[in-house]
Design an enzyme around this catalytic site. Structure first.
Site, PDB file in Angstrom:
ATOM      1  N   ARG A  92       5.019  -5.368 -11.825  1.00  0.00           N
ATOM      2  CA  ARG A  92       4.906  -5.880 -10.499  1.00  0.00           C
ATOM      3  C   ARG A  92       3.832  -4.902  -9.637  1.00  0.00           C
ATOM      4  NH1 ARG A  92       9.776  -8.795  -7.310  1.00  0.00           N
ATOM      5  NH2 ARG A  92      10.565  -6.572  -7.742  1.00  0.00           N
ATOM      6  N   GLY A 101       1.262 -10.929  -1.863  1.00  0.00           N
ATOM      7  CA  GLY A 101       0.588 -12.067  -2.591  1.00  0.00           C
ATOM      8  C   GLY A 101      -0.829 -11.791  -3.109  1.00  0.00           C
ATOM      9  N   ARG A 336      11.693  -4.304   1.687  1.00  0.00           N
ATOM     10  CA  ARG A 336      10.679  -3.469   2.589  1.00  0.00           C
ATOM     11  C   ARG A 336      10.565  -3.905   3.683  1.00  0.00           C
ATOM     12  NH1 ARG A 336       5.845  -7.275  -0.336  1.00  0.00           N
ATOM     13  NH2 ARG A 336       6.607  -9.398   0.377  1.00  0.00           N
ATOM     14  N   HIS A 452       3.478 -18.109   0.579  1.00  0.00           N
ATOM     15  CA  HIS A 452       2.242 -17.351   0.935  1.00  0.00           C
ATOM     16  C   HIS A 452       1.747 -17.681   2.459  1.00  0.00           C
ATOM     17  CE1 HIS A 452      -2.126 -16.588   0.738  1.00  0.00           C
ATOM     18  NE2 HIS A 452      -1.712 -15.475   0.255  1.00  0.00           N
ATOM     19  N   THR A 771     -19.069   1.863  28.077  1.00  0.00           N
ATOM     20  CA  THR A 771     -18.945   2.180  26.466  1.00  0.00           C
ATOM     21  C   THR A 771     -19.746   1.173  25.734  1.00  0.00           C
ATOM     22  OG1 THR A 771     -16.712   1.533  26.167  1.00  0.00           O
ATOM     23  CG2 THR A 771     -17.223   3.858  26.322  1.00  0.00           C
TER      24      THR A 771
END
Length: 881
Positions: A92, A101, A336, A452, A771
């Protein structure tokens, strides 16, 4: 000495993300914590980068892989390719920064015609072994051999129909043998070679495929959208397989330690019985909520909940955990930091401070300022009538309407043309990323809350409804049906990602309000930040909204927008057309009370806070009709015997418009140049400001008006126009008997003004860096042309790292700003310094403003919370001495 490219899990730790990637560092850390992690090893990001540069493995890598493999075989008592007790591997990807993904994974590696028999014998489960081999051929062929996935899916669907089964796991061993034979025929036909049988060759080629997936198109798009550097590379995680598809006491799932949509402190996730990991994230089967695991496997559930708690306390952040259950035993495959919506990010950060896990400063750094756009998400108008045609899973909050589009390429095309689209798919795959980027929202008929589509949409802050199984989507006919209702491509639909509702037609949306958690987080930010945060607002309503969002003043109030109002445009045009000073003054006298009313409203809304009012900036021809349209209108009147007086009036206007036309109006007769040649316009505006202040003072208010002169390039211009302002202020003081403290400053938007800042500062109470124009004049870019025609290519070719109109260019424009700040302060230590371009609400630009020592930033009202948070983050990361 040879570089070390391969680390066993026990050799790594959480601090090695750069080298081992996020997934690898997480596996190493969990192994060292004693959690049930299947053993394995990690090939480093350095190895990936060297492979990408040279197109071959770096010296010593193959030997190090073999050494690590031997150590792994010893540990598990199995060997890769062994005909009695085969070791199977997962291979992986895992970059430093999570890219869910976007890169590739191969499972069940090591299977071939012989080892599949050994696996069947070792487990006493032939169906399981054949199912693993079927999956391996399909996955390996797609990712490593580049044989299209759909070819295998079509075969699988054909056999499910043939044997009348709904799910993959209902296929019998004899069915799977037929499917495997046909799969191998596809490989032979497409690659002209047999499916590879040597497990060591399989491993080598799988590692190469993962390395190469770092630069696949979807990964590149994801990195570009999320501003992830291209040179990080991915690590490769090689791990002993554990199986969730051996029977009904096995399963696989994904869970978050808190709800990633709301931030609520409950374990949130899904699992599938008798399945492998890709079944959950690919969304091919709709999974069960994690709470149901408590009924089916209570001991395993209890162990999993305890593991979630341990990991969250260890990492002091919400975790996204992948797990597999093999014969009732729990294995943790990954942890994670969990992707979450902005609302969840805010709630989790604030709750963790209350729980004593993290500090206020850590909480502030946990929330991405840009994500706050999501908290201010639109939702369905509760007063609207609408009919819900289907309900799916509420995968990512917010509501959106748009044309239903069934193809990612078509969605991208229409989205880039400015059309609002909803991407509708059976399930999304990483290859749909470009369509998701431009869509207003995503709707899928399959997949769960961790599929996903859900993960990517949440990360982008887009509404998403998943697993809406009532939808029958037909790609070929470009339509979907729900019962008797048919929705063709291009029909407008509405989705609500907070409830999972799908609605036919467009539903009015309403803007959201700030939550208590966000208010508290921003209060902490206000305690820490050094920069003031003001808003750009031109109306009392905008000013009021800015105040509600926490703005401490108005940094830019543009007066030209007021001139465009329909009730006063004819008077403005009369003023421009005037043939004498008297005529012009007569028109200005009519505009005066209107302007006074404008300023009265804004100053009242911002009572007690500073309001910087910029005097007229655009050239006068912008207030006249377009020359081409006016010519056609005159021709039409002449051809239809129109009123001669009207024709004469329009001809005079056309003549004036032509005389005012400029080759390059952006650099033409505008701003303070207009005031030097036509001072009476500015005199009227200054009088309107001062009279509005006087009116409010008499009513007991505390107005703080400031006057800004635009486009100054020399101290002489500002000296003349400052005096004009002071003279008018004095006149109104004499007329009213009141005293006014109204600062007069200038907008710094030209390189010459930056270079002469010390001289200009002697005549200014404040500088406000414009700016937007400073970027145009420094780069020599016309923004309208540059953004559409070549800036994307400049970014692609890395000539520019970012669009300089979105994020302030520190190397060029930034140097001019820094020089002007230093020189301005040297000449006038009391001068106030701020920025009022669009950069004032962009986090990296806000950080730059903090670094160069500005006093405040100013941005649009909805970006005020973003600027407040970004300013606090800058103060934490770069404390001012």
């Amino acid at each position: 000495m040879q570089n070390k490219y391969v680390y066993l899990f026990e050799e790594g730790n959480a601090g090695m993300r750069d080298l081992l990637g996020g997934k690898g560092a997480g596996l190493a850390e969990m192994t060292n914590l004693g959690l049930p992690v299947p053993p394995g090893f990690i090939i480093t990001t350095e190895a990936c980068n060297e492979y990408s540069a040279k197109g071959e493995f770096p010296a010593g890598l193959e030997e190090q892989i073999q050494d690590a493999l031997s150590a792994l075989e010893k540990k598990v008592g199995k060997a890769l390719g062994d005909k009695k007790n085969p070791l199977l591997l997962s291979v992986r990807s895992g970059a430093k920064i999570s890219m869910p993904g976007m890169m590739d994974t191969v499972l069940n590696l090591g299977l071939n015609d012989e080892t599949v028999k050994a696996l069947a014998a070792a487990t006493g489960n032939e169906r399981f072994a054949l199912d693993c081999y079927r999956r391996f051929i399909q996955m390996y062929s797609d990712i490593v051999l580049h044989v299209e996935f759909y070819r295998f899916e079509n075969v699988l669907e054909k056999y499910k129909k043939k044997y009348r089964v709904q799910y993959d796991h209902e296929l019998k061993p004899e069915h799977l043998k037929e499917i495997i034979r046909e799969y191998k025929d596809i490989v032979k036909e497409q690659t002209k070679q047999d499916f590879p049988q040597d497990p060591n060759e399989q491993l080598r080629r799988a590692v190469i495929a993962v390395f190469e997936s770092w630069n696949n198109p979807r990964a590149k798009v994801y990195r570009k959208v999320n501003k992830i550097p291209d040179d990080l590379g991915t690590a490769v995680n090689v791990q002993a397989m554990v199986f969730g598809n051996m029977g009904n006491n096995c399963g696989t799932g994904v869970a978050f330690t808190r709800d990633p949509a709301t931030g609520e402190n409950v374990v949130f996730g899904e699992y599938l019985i008798n399945a492998q990991g890709e079944d959950v994230v690919a969304g091919i089967r709709t999974p069960q909520p994690i709470s149901k695991l408590k009924e089916e496997m209570p001991e395993t559930y209890e162990q999993f909940i305890n593991t979630c708690s341990l990991l969250e306390k260890h990492y002091k952040d919400m975790q996204d955990i992948e797990f597999t259950i093999e014969n009732g035993k729990l294995y943790i495959l990954q942890t994670r930091s969990g992707k979450r919506t902005a609302a969840a990010a805010v709630k989790v950060a604030v709750d963790m401070v209350k729980e004593g896990l993290i500090s206020k400063e850590e909480a502030i750094l946990r929330v991405d300022p840009d994500q706050l756009n999501q908290v201010l998400h639109k939702r369905l108008d509760p007063k609207a009538d609408f009919q819900v045609v289907a309900t799916g899973l509420p995968a990512s909050p917010g509501a959106a309407s748009g044309k239903a589009i069934f193809d990612a390429n078509e969605a991208e095309r229409l989205g880039n043309e400015g059309e609002k689209v909803i991407l509708v798919r059976l399930e999304t795959t990483p290859d749909d990323i470009h369509g998701v980027v431009v869509a207003q929202g995503v709707l899928t008929s399959r997949g769960g809350m961790t599929s996903h589509a859900a993960v990517v949409a949440r990360g982008m802050g887009k509404p998403c409804v998943c697993g809406c199984e009532a939808l029958n989507i037909d790609y070929k006919e470009k339509k979907m049906t729900v019962g008797d209702l048919e929705v063709k491509e291009g029909d407008v639909i509405t989705i609500d990602g907070s409830t999972g509702q799908v609605i036919f037609g467009e539903v009015p949306l309403v803007s959201p309000e700030m939550t208590e958690e966000l208010r508290l987080l921003l209060e902490w930010a206000d305690e820490i930040r050094k920069l003031g945060v003001r808003a750009n607002a031109d109306t009392p309503a905008d000013a009021q909204r800015a105040r509600e969002f926490g703005a401490t003043g108005i940094g830019l109030c543009r007066t030209e927008h007021m001139f465009m109002a329909q009730d006063r445009l004819p008077i403005v045009q009369t003023m421009i057309m005037a043939k004498s000073q008297e005529e012009r003054q007569e028109a200005l006298d009519k505009l005066l009370p209107m302007q006074q009313g404008d300023f009265y409203g804004i100053l009242k809304a911002m009572d007690g806070l500073p309001v910087i009012i910029r005097l007229l900036d655009p050239p006068l021809h912008e207030f006249l009709p377009n020359v081409g349209e006016l010519s056609l209108e005159i021709q039409r009147l002449q051809l239809t015997n129109g009123d001669p007086a009207e024709i004469s009036k329009k001809q005079a206007m056309l003549e004036k418009a032509r005389s005012l036309q400029e080759m390059n109006p952006m650099l033409g007769h505008r701003g303070c140049r207009l005031a030097i040649t036509t001072p009476e316009v500015y005199a009227m505006q200054v009088r309107a400001i001062v009279q509005a202040v006087a009116q409010l003072k008499k009513e007991g208010y505390n107005p703080h008006a400031e006057i800004m002169i635009p486009l100054v390039m020399s101290p002489e211009e500002l000296e003349i126009l400052r005096q004009l302002c002071l003279d008018v202020i004095q006149q109104v003081e004499e007329e009213t008997g009141l005293k006014f403290e109204i600062p007069v400053g200038t907008m710094i938007e030209l390189p010459r003004a930056c270079l002469l800042a010390d001289e200009i500062a002697k005549h200014a109470d404040f500088f406000s860096f414009g700016t937007n124009d400073l970027t145009q004049t420094t780069f020599g870019f016309s923004r309208d042309d540059a953004e559409g025609k070549f800036i994307p290519q400049y970014i692609e070719k890395k000539i520019l790292l970012d669009n300089p109109f979105a994020a302030l260019d520190r190397d060029g424009v930034g140097k001019l700003v820094k020089y002007a700040v230093e020189q301005g302060r040297k000449a006038n230590p009391e001068i106030e310094l701020g920025i009022c371009g669009e950069h004032g609400g962009e986090p990296s630009s806000v950080e730059f403003c903090h670094l160069v020592g500005l006093d405040y930033v100013s941005c649009s009202p909805f970006r005020v919370p973003i600027a407040r948070l970004a300013a606090a983050q800058a103060a934490i990361r770069h404390p001012r001495v």
